[in-house]
Design a protein around this motif. Sequence first.
Motif, PDB file in Angstrom:
ATOM      1  N   LYS A   1       0.868  -1.183   0.000  1.00  0.00           N
ATOM      2  CA  LYS A   1       0.000   0.000   0.000  1.00  0.00           C
ATOM      3  C   LYS A   1       0.903   1.231   0.000  1.00  0.00           C
ATOM      4  O   LYS A   1       1.464   1.601   1.037  1.00  0.00           O
ATOM      5  CB  LYS A   1      -0.892  -0.001   1.251  1.00  0.00           C
ATOM      6  CG  LYS A   1      -1.902  -1.131   1.264  1.00  0.00           C
ATOM      7  CD  LYS A   1      -2.991  -0.875   0.243  1.00  0.00           C
ATOM      8  CE  LYS A   1      -3.980  -2.025   0.184  1.00  0.00           C
ATOM      9  NZ  LYS A   1      -4.849  -1.968  -0.999  1.00  0.00           N
TER      10      LYS A   1
ATOM     11  N   GLU B   1       5.867  -8.718   8.156  1.00  0.00           N
ATOM     12  CA  GLU B   1       5.198  -9.398   7.032  1.00  0.00           C
ATOM     13  C   GLU B   1       6.252  -9.946   6.065  1.00  0.00           C
ATOM     14  O   GLU B   1       6.094 -11.004   5.495  1.00  0.00           O
ATOM     15  CB  GLU B   1       4.242  -8.420   6.326  1.00  0.00           C
ATOM     16  CG  GLU B   1       3.257  -9.090   5.395  1.00  0.00           C
ATOM     17  CD  GLU B   1       2.398  -8.098   4.632  1.00  0.00           C
ATOM     18  OE1 GLU B   1       2.659  -6.883   4.721  1.00  0.00           O
ATOM     19  OE2 GLU B   1       1.495  -8.541   3.917  1.00  0.00           O
TER      20      GLU B   1
ATOM     21  N   ASP C   1       2.568   4.776  13.169  1.00  0.00           N
ATOM     22  CA  ASP C   1       3.232   4.259  11.965  1.00  0.00           C
ATOM     23  C   ASP C   1       2.231   4.354  10.818  1.00  0.00           C
ATOM     24  O   ASP C   1       1.031   4.516  11.048  1.00  0.00           O
ATOM     25  CB  ASP C   1       3.697   2.818  12.177  1.00  0.00           C
ATOM     26  CG  ASP C   1       4.815   2.423  11.209  1.00  0.00           C
ATOM     27  OD1 ASP C   1       5.220   3.281  10.367  1.00  0.00           O
ATOM     28  OD2 ASP C   1       5.282   1.276  11.274  1.00  0.00           O
ATOM     29  N   ASP C   2       2.730   4.245   9.596  1.00  0.00           N
ATOM     30  CA  ASP C   2       1.808   4.433   8.466  1.00  0.00           C
ATOM     31  C   ASP C   2       0.826   3.277   8.330  1.00  0.00           C
ATOM     32  O   ASP C   2      -0.338   3.491   8.007  1.00  0.00           O
ATOM     33  CB  ASP C   2       2.589   4.652   7.158  1.00  0.00           C
ATOM     34  CG  ASP C   2       3.366   3.425   6.695  1.00  0.00           C
ATOM     35  OD1 ASP C   2       3.798   2.628   7.555  1.00  0.00           O
ATOM     36  OD2 ASP C   2       3.551   3.259   5.485  1.00  0.00           O
TER      37      ASP C   2
ATOM     38  N   ALA D   1       0.350  -4.157   9.415  1.00  0.00           N
ATOM     39  CA  ALA D   1       0.241  -5.409   8.646  1.00  0.00           C
ATOM     40  C   ALA D   1       0.128  -6.547   9.663  1.00  0.00           C
ATOM     41  O   ALA D   1      -0.929  -6.729  10.253  1.00  0.00           O
ATOM     42  CB  ALA D   1       1.428  -5.551   7.710  1.00  0.00           C
ATOM     43  N   THR D   2       1.219  -7.257   9.943  1.00  0.00           N
ATOM     44  CA  THR D   2       1.149  -8.347  10.937  1.00  0.00           C
ATOM     45  C   THR D   2       1.196  -7.824  12.372  1.00  0.00           C
ATOM     46  O   THR D   2       0.911  -8.560  13.312  1.00  0.00           O
ATOM     47  CB  THR D   2       2.329  -9.315  10.765  1.00  0.00           C
ATOM     48  OG1 THR D   2       3.541  -8.621  11.080  1.00  0.00           O
ATOM     49  CG2 THR D   2       2.407  -9.861   9.349  1.00  0.00           C
ATOM     50  N   GLY D   3       1.633  -6.577  12.544  1.00  0.00           N
ATOM     51  CA  GLY D   3       1.697  -5.980  13.880  1.00  0.00           C
ATOM     52  C   GLY D   3       3.022  -6.173  14.582  1.00  0.00           C
ATOM     53  O   GLY D   3       3.235  -5.642  15.674  1.00  0.00           O
TER      54      GLY D   3
ATOM     55  N   THR E   1       6.022  -4.973  14.014  1.00  0.00           N
ATOM     56  CA  THR E   1       6.782  -3.729  14.215  1.00  0.00           C
ATOM     57  C   THR E   1       6.204  -2.936  15.384  1.00  0.00           C
ATOM     58  O   THR E   1       6.938  -2.506  16.284  1.00  0.00           O
ATOM     59  CB  THR E   1       6.719  -2.852  12.943  1.00  0.00           C
ATOM     60  OG1 THR E   1       7.039  -3.649  11.814  1.00  0.00           O
ATOM     61  CG2 THR E   1       7.684  -1.681  13.042  1.00  0.00           C
TER      62      THR E   1
END
Length: 174
Positions: free
Chosen positions: A24, A98, A121-122, A125-127, A129
């Motif tokens: 994205k 991810e 954060d922008d 995804a998997t979380g 980070t």
Amino acid sequence: MTIEDVKKHIRDVYDFPVQGIVFKDLTTAFKDAECMRFFEEEMYRLYKDKGITKVIGIESRGFIMAPILGNRLGVGFVPIRKKGKLPAETYEVSYGKEYGADVIQLHKDALVADDVVLIHDDLLATGGTMKAACDLVKLFNVKKIYVNFLVELDFLKGIEKFDKDIDVKSLIHY
Ligand code: AMP
């Protein structure tokens, strides 16, 4: 401007940075002044009454909106960076994401126990980070942690990684 309008400015890039990922790309939204204003206003509306004392951005795409919101709230900005980039003494946490694995760091004198912290954060995804970022911030025993994303990929269920006491909000969902 509505969420559907903003979504029209977010570009899907296939197989970046590795095969199978639909990336994205928010640069196409950031270059649009109305999208930028939408992000700023929505984030300000969510956090103006929370008593936030520091806004943290995660390198590197979290560095775009976090300082803007910090300025708007009248509080300072703190960077969480990839290993080896921060010059003074740091705490660090490693995590999987991810695609690939990484280590993030935060200066040991960046926060105090009295802080109410918003970590931005922008994209969720998997979380991995953001969970690592929360673990870093928890080392300071801060009063409260809020977490914000511009975009959340609901189907990856990253939200399930966070403890119940952490307030997680995303502006846009896919
Ligand atoms: P994660 O730890 O899996 O939640 O990954 C989140 C971090 O990786 C964020 O900093 C995003 O910028 C980036 N990221 C992961 N997956 C994507 C994706 N599909 N599109 C854009 N950015 C992504």
